[in-house]
Motif scaffolding. Structure first.
Motif, mmCIF file in Angstrom:
data_model
loop_
_atom_site.group_PDB
_atom_site.id
_atom_site.type_symbol
_atom_site.label_atom_id
_atom_site.label_comp_id
_atom_site.label_asym_id
_atom_site.label_seq_id
_atom_site.Cartn_x
_atom_site.Cartn_y
_atom_site.Cartn_z
ATOM 1 N N ALA A 1 0.858 -1.191 0.000
ATOM 2 C CA ALA A 1 0.000 0.000 0.000
ATOM 3 C C ALA A 1 0.886 1.229 0.000
ATOM 4 N N THR A 2 0.538 2.190 -0.821
ATOM 5 C CA THR A 2 1.248 3.456 -0.835
ATOM 6 C C THR A 2 0.237 4.585 -0.635
ATOM 7 N N VAL A 3 0.686 5.608 -0.010
ATOM 8 C CA VAL A 3 -0.168 6.749 0.264
ATOM 9 C C VAL A 3 0.419 7.959 -0.471
ATOM 10 N N ARG A 4 -0.401 8.579 -1.331
ATOM 11 C CA ARG A 4 0.032 9.781 -2.061
ATOM 12 C C ARG A 4 -0.830 10.944 -1.628
#
Length: 178
Positions: free
Chosen positions: A172-175
């Motif tokens: 999971a990546t958060v931008r």
């Protein structure tokens, strides 16, 4: 043997006292041995009671310490005659004191008998029923908990490990978009 010398907290040397009768656990003379064996025979029923401090564990400090000022109080501007106030104080205090003594004289021994029987029954049940039941339950539940633990480790551990491996590949990546 010569007396031993020990340092005191101030740094001075003092001599340890020597008892002529010997060690309290190993008396040197027969009189002291007889004293110790006589003391060992006494039990809790023959202990001396304190007639001055009758509540050494402070069981009733906040319950029954009722004085005249705790019950009757006249606010500013509403005062009775001084003689009436003094007589009321004396009447309350003396009545409470002597009526308590009268009730204690009449009902003290019967109530002590009742409470003695009650706490004897309570102690008996605790010693001969409650504690053995709890110990028995703990022994029985320990066996069941081992079987339960084996079942959980046998069936659930592999399942949870497999589910963990499936989800471990998810990233999971958060931008932050502005």
């Amino acid at each position: 043997s010569p007396p031993a010398h020990f340092p005191s907290p101030q740094g001075f040397l003092y001599t340890a006292p020597i008892r002529e009768q010997g060690n309290i656990y190993k008396p040197n003379n027969k009189m002291m041995a007889d004293e110790l064996s006589e003391k060992a025979v006494h039990d809790v029923h023959t202990k001396e009671i304190d007639l001055v401090n009758r509540d050494p564990k402070h069981l009733n400090d906040d319950v029954v310490k009722i004085d005249f000022e705790d019950v009757i109080a006249e606010p500013e501007g509403t005062h009775s005659f001084d003689g009436i106030w003094k007589a009321s104080f004396t009447t309350f205090t003396v009545t409470k004191y002597w009526f308590y003594r009268l009730l204690s004289a009449i009902f003290g021994i019967p109530m002590a008998l009742i409470w003695g029987i009650y706490f004897a029954i309570l102690s008996f049940l605790h010693i001969w029923a409650v504690v053995p039941c709890i110990r028995s339950y703990l022994i029985e539940i320990q066996c069941i908990s081992r079987v339960y633990s084996i079942c959980i480790h046998t069936f659930c551990d592999p399942l949870f490990e497999a589910i963990g491996k499936v989800f471990s590949s998810i990233r999971a990546t958060v931008r932050k978009e502005i």
